[in-house]
Design an enzyme around this catalytic site. Structure first.
Site, PDB file in Angstrom:
ATOM      1  N   ASN A 272       0.866  -1.187   0.000  1.00  0.00           N
ATOM      2  CA  ASN A 272       0.000   0.000   0.000  1.00  0.00           C
ATOM      3  C   ASN A 272       0.902   1.236   0.000  1.00  0.00           C
ATOM      4  O   ASN A 272       1.535   1.547   1.010  1.00  0.00           O
ATOM      5  CB  ASN A 272      -0.881  -0.027   1.260  1.00  0.00           C
ATOM      6  CG  ASN A 272      -1.676   1.258   1.447  1.00  0.00           C
ATOM      7  OD1 ASN A 272      -1.800   2.066   0.519  1.00  0.00           O
ATOM      8  ND2 ASN A 272      -2.206   1.456   2.654  1.00  0.00           N
TER       9      ASN A 272
ATOM     10  N   LYS B  75       0.054   4.254  -0.147  1.00  0.00           N
ATOM     11  CA  LYS B  75      -0.607   5.419   0.475  1.00  0.00           C
ATOM     12  C   LYS B  75      -0.429   6.658  -0.411  1.00  0.00           C
ATOM     13  O   LYS B  75      -0.360   6.526  -1.624  1.00  0.00           O
ATOM     14  CB  LYS B  75      -0.062   5.658   1.886  1.00  0.00           C
ATOM     15  CG  LYS B  75      -0.071   4.392   2.741  1.00  0.00           C
ATOM     16  CD  LYS B  75       0.125   4.691   4.190  1.00  0.00           C
ATOM     17  CE  LYS B  75       0.277   3.379   4.955  1.00  0.00           C
ATOM     18  NZ  LYS B  75       0.173   3.526   6.365  1.00  0.00           N
TER      19      LYS B  75
ATOM     20  N   HIS C 120      -9.530   0.969   4.985  1.00  0.00           N
ATOM     21  CA  HIS C 120      -8.225   1.162   5.637  1.00  0.00           C
ATOM     22  C   HIS C 120      -8.437   2.050   6.866  1.00  0.00           C
ATOM     23  O   HIS C 120      -9.220   3.006   6.825  1.00  0.00           O
ATOM     24  CB  HIS C 120      -7.231   1.801   4.668  1.00  0.00           C
ATOM     25  CG  HIS C 120      -5.836   1.767   5.208  1.00  0.00           C
ATOM     26  ND1 HIS C 120      -5.401   2.663   6.159  1.00  0.00           N
ATOM     27  CD2 HIS C 120      -4.802   0.932   4.978  1.00  0.00           C
ATOM     28  CE1 HIS C 120      -4.140   2.370   6.476  1.00  0.00           C
ATOM     29  NE2 HIS C 120      -3.752   1.326   5.769  1.00  0.00           N
TER      30      HIS C 120
ATOM     31  N   GLU D 221      -6.824   4.381   8.135  1.00  0.00           N
ATOM     32  CA  GLU D 221      -6.606   5.831   7.943  1.00  0.00           C
ATOM     33  C   GLU D 221      -7.876   6.486   7.393  1.00  0.00           C
ATOM     34  O   GLU D 221      -8.210   7.608   7.753  1.00  0.00           O
ATOM     35  CB  GLU D 221      -5.393   6.057   7.018  1.00  0.00           C
ATOM     36  CG  GLU D 221      -4.090   5.793   7.769  1.00  0.00           C
ATOM     37  CD  GLU D 221      -2.921   5.358   6.904  1.00  0.00           C
ATOM     38  OE1 GLU D 221      -2.992   5.483   5.673  1.00  0.00           O
ATOM     39  OE2 GLU D 221      -1.934   4.875   7.490  1.00  0.00           O
TER      40      GLU D 221
ATOM     41  N   GLU E  29      -5.249  -5.375  10.508  1.00  0.00           N
ATOM     42  CA  GLU E  29      -4.245  -4.330  10.712  1.00  0.00           C
ATOM     43  C   GLU E  29      -4.524  -3.598  12.021  1.00  0.00           C
ATOM     44  O   GLU E  29      -5.301  -2.635  12.044  1.00  0.00           O
ATOM     45  CB  GLU E  29      -4.297  -3.315   9.565  1.00  0.00           C
ATOM     46  CG  GLU E  29      -4.067  -3.896   8.203  1.00  0.00           C
ATOM     47  CD  GLU E  29      -3.544  -2.830   7.253  1.00  0.00           C
ATOM     48  OE1 GLU E  29      -2.396  -2.937   6.844  1.00  0.00           O
ATOM     49  OE2 GLU E  29      -4.278  -1.877   6.955  1.00  0.00           O
TER      50      GLU E  29
ATOM     51  N   GLY F 159       2.384   1.997  10.777  1.00  0.00           N
ATOM     52  CA  GLY F 159       3.313   3.121  10.634  1.00  0.00           C
ATOM     53  C   GLY F 159       3.997   3.516  11.925  1.00  0.00           C
ATOM     54  O   GLY F 159       4.584   4.598  12.004  1.00  0.00           O
TER      55      GLY F 159
ATOM     56  N   SER G  31       3.554  -2.400  10.337  1.00  0.00           N
ATOM     57  CA  SER G  31       5.008  -2.420  10.512  1.00  0.00           C
ATOM     58  C   SER G  31       5.633  -3.773  10.164  1.00  0.00           C
ATOM     59  O   SER G  31       6.582  -4.209  10.829  1.00  0.00           O
ATOM     60  CB  SER G  31       5.381  -1.975  11.932  1.00  0.00           C
ATOM     61  OG  SER G  31       4.876  -0.670  12.169  1.00  0.00           O
TER      62      SER G  31
ATOM     63  N   GLY H 286       2.879  -1.178   4.338  1.00  0.00           N
ATOM     64  CA  GLY H 286       2.889   0.249   4.064  1.00  0.00           C
ATOM     65  C   GLY H 286       4.309   0.748   3.827  1.00  0.00           C
ATOM     66  O   GLY H 286       4.849   0.664   2.725  1.00  0.00           O
TER      67      GLY H 286
HETATM   68  C1  PEP Z   1      -0.787   0.020   6.114  1.00  0.00           C
HETATM   69  O1  PEP Z   1      -0.954   1.228   6.056  1.00  0.00           O
HETATM   70  O2  PEP Z   1      -1.618  -0.727   5.581  1.00  0.00           O
HETATM   71  C2  PEP Z   1       0.399  -0.496   6.816  1.00  0.00           C
HETATM   72  C3  PEP Z   1       0.419  -1.739   7.159  1.00  0.00           C
HETATM   73  O3  PEP Z   1       1.418   0.416   7.061  1.00  0.00           O
HETATM   74  P1  PEP Z   1       2.849   0.098   7.736  1.00  0.00           P
HETATM   75  O4  PEP Z   1       3.368  -1.183   7.108  1.00  0.00           O
HETATM   76  O5  PEP Z   1       3.701   1.277   7.398  1.00  0.00           O
HETATM   77  O6  PEP Z   1       2.617  -0.085   9.184  1.00  0.00           O
END
Ligand code: PEP
Length: 256
Positions: free
Chosen positions: A10, A12, A95, A97, A167, A173, A212, A233
């Protein structure tokens, strides 16, 4: 029997035409053509066309969102029909966010899930609890309510045409990854709840972990019996980091 792993990047709201060019070049150079796992990337809308035209064969491409409406006076939105017309294979829905910043409700996310399927695009339903919800033991309730809203909208059979991404919001993040055991516990819960509705779908549906995830922890996470890959991400933004995760999926997919 493990399901086929999926490593989904992703991006973003990152990238540029130059970034996409570079990434496509590097993925074309680095990704083995023969793979027993799936790879997908999710650029912003305006980079979809460029990715679709330049991606390696068999890499899937998806959007990060879609409208719940077919068409019409919905300024700034993009419809499932438009994504399908471009050649999108997948789309993220719900998602965290967007749930937080755009106030997307479970019901709205469920409508988007239905809309994707209506136009032949595979939705990835993102679910997960906040840190406060985890601390107050609401993880299972929150996650199940997010999934149940989709079942109420489309039925369990159609849910089974999509993918689920667990998630935990506190891991996105932040550099704080859920332990493999924490991820497995929630994935197993989701599968066992689904089995009460439909055992075949519970066994078949892919449930990704996101939060992460990186080359150094992907192996441990993806080894868990109910973890079928990752939604990535930050580590999807350089080909090298993304490939380090893909390599772990490759190792775990040998002989499958
Ligand atoms: C995401 O935004 O779907 C995500 C998993 O981000 P990150 O890997 O940066 O935690």
């Amino acid at each position: 029997m493990k399901r086929k792993l999926l490593v989904a990047g992703n991006w973003k709201m990152h990238g540029s035409l130059k970034f996409v060019d570079g990434m496509m070049q590097e993925l074309n150079d680095m990704l083995p053509a023969q793979r027993n796992y799936d790879v997908a990337v999710f650029p912003v809308y305006i980079h979809l066309h460029q990715v679709i035209n330049n991606k390696p064969a068999q890499v899937l491409c998806g959007a990060q969102n879609l409208s719940e409406h077919d068409d019409g006076a919905v300024t700034g939105e993009v419809s499932a029909a438009m994504l399908s017309d471009l050649g999108c294979d997948m789309v993220l829905v719900g998602h965290s966010e967007r749930r937080v910043m755009n106030n997307e409700s479970n019901a709205e996310v469920a409508k988007k899930f239905a809309q994707a399927l209506k136009y032949g695009i595979q939705p990835i339903l993102c679910v997960g609890e906040s840190s406060v919800e985890r601390q107050s033991n609401q993880t299972f309730d929150v996650v199940w309510a997010q999934i149940k809203a989709v079942i109420d909208e489309v039925g369990v059979e159609k849910l089974g045409q999509g993918v689920i991404a667990y998630e935990p919001v506190w891991a996105i993040g932040t550099g704080e990854t859920a332990t493999a055991e924490q991820a497995q516990e929630v994935h197993q819960f989701i599968r066992s709840q689904l089995a009460l509705n439909d055992d075949t779908i519970a066994r078949r549906i892919r449930i990704l972990y996101g939060g992460s995830c990186k080359g150094s922890n992907a192996h441990e996470l993806f080894s868990m019996p109910d973890v079928d890959g990752g939604l990535i991400g930050g580590a999807a933004l350089t080909a090298q980091d993304f490939m380090a995760i893909c390599q772990q999926a490759d190792i775990l997919s040998q002989g499958v």
